[in-house]
Scaffold this active site. Structure first.
Site, mmCIF file in Angstrom:
data_model
loop_
_atom_site.group_PDB
_atom_site.id
_atom_site.type_symbol
_atom_site.label_atom_id
_atom_site.label_comp_id
_atom_site.label_asym_id
_atom_site.label_seq_id
_atom_site.Cartn_x
_atom_site.Cartn_y
_atom_site.Cartn_z
ATOM 1 N N GLN A 37 0.808 -1.217 0.000
ATOM 2 C CA GLN A 37 0.000 0.000 0.000
ATOM 3 C C GLN A 37 0.843 1.270 0.000
ATOM 4 O O GLN A 37 0.336 2.343 -0.324
ATOM 5 C CB GLN A 37 -0.940 -0.008 1.213
ATOM 6 C CG GLN A 37 -1.964 -1.141 1.121
ATOM 7 C CD GLN A 37 -2.918 -1.179 2.305
ATOM 8 O OE1 GLN A 37 -2.653 -1.841 3.289
ATOM 9 N NE2 GLN A 37 -4.022 -0.465 2.217
ATOM 10 N N HIS A 57 -2.332 -4.630 -12.961
ATOM 11 C CA HIS A 57 -1.806 -4.414 -14.317
ATOM 12 C C HIS A 57 -2.668 -5.091 -15.382
ATOM 13 O O HIS A 57 -2.796 -4.585 -16.495
ATOM 14 C CB HIS A 57 -0.356 -4.922 -14.420
ATOM 15 C CG HIS A 57 0.597 -4.144 -13.572
ATOM 16 N ND1 HIS A 57 1.813 -4.644 -13.142
ATOM 17 C CD2 HIS A 57 0.520 -2.885 -13.061
ATOM 18 C CE1 HIS A 57 2.425 -3.731 -12.398
ATOM 19 N NE2 HIS A 57 1.662 -2.669 -12.344
ATOM 20 N N ASP A 70 2.221 0.774 -8.144
ATOM 21 C CA ASP A 70 3.536 0.903 -8.784
ATOM 22 C C ASP A 70 4.420 1.934 -8.076
ATOM 23 O O ASP A 70 5.627 1.722 -7.916
ATOM 24 C CB ASP A 70 3.392 1.328 -10.257
ATOM 25 C CG ASP A 70 2.809 0.215 -11.118
ATOM 26 O OD1 ASP A 70 2.426 -0.834 -10.538
ATOM 27 O OD2 ASP A 70 2.723 0.384 -12.347
ATOM 28 N N ARG A 95 3.935 -0.154 12.966
ATOM 29 C CA ARG A 95 3.617 -1.445 12.371
ATOM 30 C C ARG A 95 3.719 -1.326 10.851
ATOM 31 O O ARG A 95 3.034 -0.507 10.240
ATOM 32 C CB ARG A 95 2.195 -1.882 12.756
ATOM 33 C CG ARG A 95 1.812 -3.182 12.112
ATOM 34 C CD ARG A 95 0.389 -3.674 12.400
ATOM 35 N NE ARG A 95 0.191 -4.829 11.522
ATOM 36 C CZ ARG A 95 -0.932 -5.199 10.972
ATOM 37 N NH1 ARG A 95 -2.058 -4.547 11.230
ATOM 38 N NH2 ARG A 95 -0.986 -6.227 10.154
ATOM 39 N N HIS A 140 1.197 -9.324 4.470
ATOM 40 C CA HIS A 140 0.027 -8.454 4.382
ATOM 41 C C HIS A 140 -0.445 -8.440 2.924
ATOM 42 O O HIS A 140 -0.390 -7.414 2.251
ATOM 43 C CB HIS A 140 0.357 -7.057 4.905
ATOM 44 C CG HIS A 140 -0.839 -6.207 5.249
ATOM 45 N ND1 HIS A 140 -1.004 -5.590 6.479
ATOM 46 C CD2 HIS A 140 -1.938 -5.872 4.532
ATOM 47 C CE1 HIS A 140 -2.143 -4.906 6.482
ATOM 48 N NE2 HIS A 140 -2.731 -5.049 5.297
ATOM 49 N N ASN A 184 -1.620 -10.981 8.250
ATOM 50 C CA ASN A 184 -2.661 -9.986 8.457
ATOM 51 C C ASN A 184 -4.000 -10.465 7.926
ATOM 52 O O ASN A 184 -4.127 -10.794 6.743
ATOM 53 C CB ASN A 184 -2.304 -8.678 7.736
ATOM 54 C CG ASN A 184 -3.354 -7.594 7.962
ATOM 55 O OD1 ASN A 184 -3.526 -7.134 9.088
ATOM 56 N ND2 ASN A 184 -4.091 -7.225 6.917
ATOM 57 N N GLU A 185 -4.985 -10.524 8.809
ATOM 58 C CA GLU A 185 -6.378 -10.760 8.429
ATOM 59 C C GLU A 185 -6.604 -12.005 7.587
ATOM 60 O O GLU A 185 -6.935 -11.921 6.395
ATOM 61 C CB GLU A 185 -6.948 -9.524 7.724
ATOM 62 C CG GLU A 185 -6.930 -8.294 8.612
ATOM 63 C CD GLU A 185 -7.665 -7.111 8.021
ATOM 64 O OE1 GLU A 185 -8.031 -7.157 6.829
ATOM 65 O OE2 GLU A 185 -7.872 -6.139 8.751
ATOM 66 N N ASN A 328 -7.772 -6.550 14.413
ATOM 67 C CA ASN A 328 -8.047 -5.417 13.544
ATOM 68 C C ASN A 328 -9.555 -5.222 13.578
ATOM 69 O O ASN A 328 -10.303 -6.189 13.426
ATOM 70 C CB ASN A 328 -7.641 -5.703 12.091
ATOM 71 C CG ASN A 328 -6.135 -5.823 11.911
ATOM 72 O OD1 ASN A 328 -5.371 -5.704 12.868
ATOM 73 N ND2 ASN A 328 -5.714 -6.058 10.684
ATOM 74 N N TYR A 330 -12.880 -2.471 12.481
ATOM 75 C CA TYR A 330 -13.373 -1.243 11.867
ATOM 76 C C TYR A 330 -14.869 -1.023 12.031
ATOM 77 O O TYR A 330 -15.312 0.104 12.158
ATOM 78 C CB TYR A 330 -13.058 -1.236 10.360
ATOM 79 C CG TYR A 330 -11.592 -1.125 10.034
ATOM 80 C CD1 TYR A 330 -11.005 0.108 9.771
ATOM 81 C CD2 TYR A 330 -10.782 -2.256 10.005
ATOM 82 C CE1 TYR A 330 -9.656 0.217 9.482
ATOM 83 C CE2 TYR A 330 -9.423 -2.161 9.714
ATOM 84 C CZ TYR A 330 -8.868 -0.923 9.463
ATOM 85 O OH TYR A 330 -7.531 -0.821 9.176
ATOM 86 N N GLU A 397 -5.103 -2.778 14.225
ATOM 87 C CA GLU A 397 -5.618 -1.805 13.256
ATOM 88 C C GLU A 397 -6.971 -1.308 13.732
ATOM 89 O O GLU A 397 -7.765 -2.081 14.274
ATOM 90 C CB GLU A 397 -5.841 -2.421 11.858
ATOM 91 C CG GLU A 397 -4.626 -2.557 11.006
ATOM 92 C CD GLU A 397 -4.953 -3.134 9.620
ATOM 93 O OE1 GLU A 397 -6.049 -2.885 9.092
ATOM 94 O OE2 GLU A 397 -4.096 -3.852 9.099
HETATM 95 C C1 GBH Z 1 -7.769 -3.636 6.629
HETATM 96 O O1 GBH Z 1 -8.779 -4.495 6.218
HETATM 97 C C2 GBH Z 1 -6.467 -3.952 5.936
HETATM 98 O O2 GBH Z 1 -5.624 -4.718 6.762
HETATM 99 C C3 GBH Z 1 -5.738 -2.741 5.434
HETATM 100 O O3 GBH Z 1 -4.746 -3.142 4.535
HETATM 101 C C4 GBH Z 1 -6.725 -1.780 4.826
HETATM 102 O O4 GBH Z 1 -6.109 -0.704 4.190
HETATM 103 C C5 GBH Z 1 -7.629 -1.305 5.932
HETATM 104 O O5 GBH Z 1 -8.255 -2.372 6.549
HETATM 105 C C6 GBH Z 1 -8.721 -0.346 5.490
HETATM 106 O O6 GBH Z 1 -9.646 -0.994 4.664
HETATM 107 O O7 GBH Z 1 -15.282 -5.293 -1.060
HETATM 108 O O8 GBH Z 1 -16.604 -3.469 -0.293
HETATM 109 O O9 GBH Z 1 -17.079 -5.672 0.539
HETATM 110 C C7 GBH Z 1 -10.043 -4.213 6.763
HETATM 111 C C8 GBH Z 1 -11.083 -5.239 6.469
HETATM 112 C C9 GBH Z 1 -12.527 -6.290 5.031
HETATM 113 C C10 GBH Z 1 -12.186 -4.019 4.683
HETATM 114 C C11 GBH Z 1 -13.087 -6.443 3.643
HETATM 115 C C12 GBH Z 1 -12.805 -4.127 3.299
HETATM 116 C C13 GBH Z 1 -14.226 -5.507 1.869
HETATM 117 C C14 GBH Z 1 -14.977 -4.367 1.349
HETATM 118 N N1 GBH Z 1 -11.580 -5.235 5.112
HETATM 119 N N2 GBH Z 1 -13.711 -5.248 3.205
HETATM 120 S S1 GBH Z 1 -16.065 -4.736 0.043
#
Ligand code: GBH
Length: 504
Positions: A37, A57, A70, A95, A140, A184-185, A328, A330, A397
């Site tokens: 990322q 790509h 890229d 991290r 990751h 990760n995840e 993690n 959200y 996260e």
């Molecule tokens: C994390 O994933 C990642 O570890 C990190 O790299 C990322 O940048 C960050 O969260 C923010 O997203 O295709 O619309 O259904 C978080 C968990 C689960 C978030 C899957 C997006 C799919 C969205 N992710 N989810 S969708």
């Protein structure tokens, strides 16, 4: 710590506010990124192609804005700027993740790329100079394409390949890195990348590839853990954990017993899929998963279940292989009832859960899936304490996406409310949360969302070749939080007119 707790409770009584503000002594704060990322430099200095290079790509239309990694934030060349930003924030730890195809261009350990080793050593040295501890993720999501060509995580040989890659990383960097995250995840790796098209390699082997992946990924994680334990821990004295993501599920009607039971099942399918084998006494996949998948598989005409329990050897081998529970988190989603979700493919993980989900909950962000429900986070943490023997927890996260404003009150509000939920469970429920990691340092390549859903404390102008980074208001919020170990009360962090909501 007991003293601080008492003080904190007193403050609550005194002000009448039902909120704690002060973090316990020893609690640590960090910020996270991931190699693909931010690094860019996708094909220089010996790095080979990974699955995200391949996807972006060959199928740019699958990325919201057609962008790719890229160049991204060009951290391969600008890592000293990253370290400056980290220093400004004042974080205890950083991290970041290692790029497998930068370190092992063939995917295998027959050839270690000296430039890859040099790059991470330079970053580690720059961090050490500023007293910032590294917390490093081995994987990751940026799998070498060479390994994907052999089936990637659906190939049982991945257990060996991941152990070999881990061995190189522990050996090369273990003197400088004392805290490791293996993967990760795992849910996102297996379900989104192999069972769906949400992540590269977008295999869409729904209901099949996702479960092949989990068998191999859990074994690979365990082997990496045992390798560290036996070969490196005696001299390096570090720790190893896994970071599991959860969308937390709640019943849309908490009085509805059927929905409550279905939400528990959904949480077992989501978080328990990877946490149960590692963090419970009995080990293995959750019983309800084994039962549901067996039932569905039979009804669908399969000769045997698409997911089967590990044998005794692997149940024992996987159990207990994480020094901390890395979480993690959200968002929270709802369970509205039993049945086949209208968006579920057949066969699939979602169909196997037997429930219908809904996004009709909480506040908005720039990401459709990111439904803001701070109480859901508290419920997840309490559930982890009771389901997994009160493990020591690191939040690896947590963060918020908006449309890119520098006056990012929405992000500040999010951090404030989610951190407050953590304080509640620490003081009221004794959940052992030891540290917190904000996602993310700077706006970066947000996978299939490209650069359209920024999560950073720093804005990065990707239209300018110099990629200037500008702190958002939330950077100052986090800086103050980390400096004082207390939720900032400063008026300048309060949205004067709830403006951020209009932008979403
Ligand atoms: C994390 O994933 C990642 O570890 C990190 O790299 C990322 O940048 C960050 O969260 C923010 O997203 O295709 O619309 O259904 C978080 C968990 C689960 C978030 C899957 C997006 C799919 C969205 N992710 N989810 S969708």
């Amino acid at each position: 710590m007991a003293w601080l707790t008492a003080l904190s409770i007193l403050a609550v009584c005194h002000t009448g506010l039902a909120a704690y503000t002060k973090f316990p002594e020893g609690f640590t704060f960090g910020v996270a990124t991931a190699s693909h990322q931010i690094e860019g430099a996708w094909n220089v200095s010996g790095k080979s192609e990974n699955v995200w290079d391949r996807l972006t790509h060959t199928r740019p239309e699958m990325i919201a804005d057609g962008t790719n990694g890229d160049v991204a934030c060009d951290s391969y060349h600008r890592y000293l700027e990253d370290v400056e930003e980290l220093t400004y924030l004042g974080v205890d730890f950083y991290r970041f993740s290692l790029s497998w195809s930068r370190i092992l261009p063939t995917g295998f350990s027959d050839h270690v790329n000296p430039d890859g080793i040099r790059y991470y050593n330079a970053l580690l040295d720059a961090l050490a100079e500023k007293n910032i501890e590294p917390l490093v993720t081995l994987f990751h999501w940026d799998l070498p394409q060479s390994l994907q060509d052999l089936g990637g995580w659906t190939n049982s040989k991945m257990v060996d390949y991941f152990r070999d890659y881990s061995d190189v990383c522990y050996r090369e960097f273990g003197d400088k890195i004392k805290s490791w995250i293996t993967i990760n995840e795992p849910y996102e790796v297996c379900e989104d990348a192999y069972g769906d098209i949400k992540k590269a390699p977008a295999l869409d082997s729904h209901g099949i590839g996702n479960y092949l992946c989990s068998d191999n990924l859990l074994k690979a994680h365990a082997e990496s853990y045992h390798l560290y334990n036996e070969k490196y821990r005696p001299t390096q004295n570090g720790t190893v954990m896994i970071s599991i993501n959860s969308i937390w599920y709640e019943p849309s009607d908490p009085e509805n017993a059927e929905q409550v039971a279905l939400a528990e099942t959904a949480n077992q399918f989501k978080f328990g899929w990877f946490a149960h084998p590692i963090f419970t006494n009995e080990g293995g996949y959750p019983e309800v998963m084994i039962e549901n998948v067996a039932k569905q598989s039979a009804a669908e005409g399969f000769s045997k279940p698409r997911l089967e329990q590990f044998d005794d050897y692997w149940i024992q081998r996987i159990k207990g292989t994480s020094d901390f529970l890395g979480i993690n988190h959200y968002a929270t989603h709802l369970i509205t009832g039993p049945g086949v979700d209208p968006i579920a493919k057949s066969p699939s993980w979602l169909k196997d859960t037997g429930s219908i989900t809904s996004l009709e909950v909480g506040g908005d962000s720039a990401s459709e899936w990111l439904r803001v429900v701070p109480t859901g986070f508290a419920n997840l943490l309490r559930w982890c304490k009771s389901s997994y023997n009160d493990p020591p927890i690191y939040i690896t996260e947590n963060g918020f996406s908006d449309r890119g404003t520098l006056q990012d009150y929405g992000r500040i509000q999010y951090y404030n409310d989610y951190l407050s939920a953590i304080l509640d469970v620490i003081y009221d429920d004794g959940v052992r949360v030891l540290g917190y990691t904000a996602w993310t340092l700077m706006d970066n390549f947000e996978w299939r969302a490209g650069f359209t859903e920024p999560f950073g404390f720093y804005h990065v102008d990707i239209t300018d070749p110099d990629l200037p980074r500008t702190p958002k208001l939330s950077a100052d919020y986090y800086r103050q939080l980390v400096a004082n170990r207390e939720l900032p009360q400063d008026e300048r962090f309060k949205d004067p007119a709830n403006k951020y909501k209009e932008e979403l």
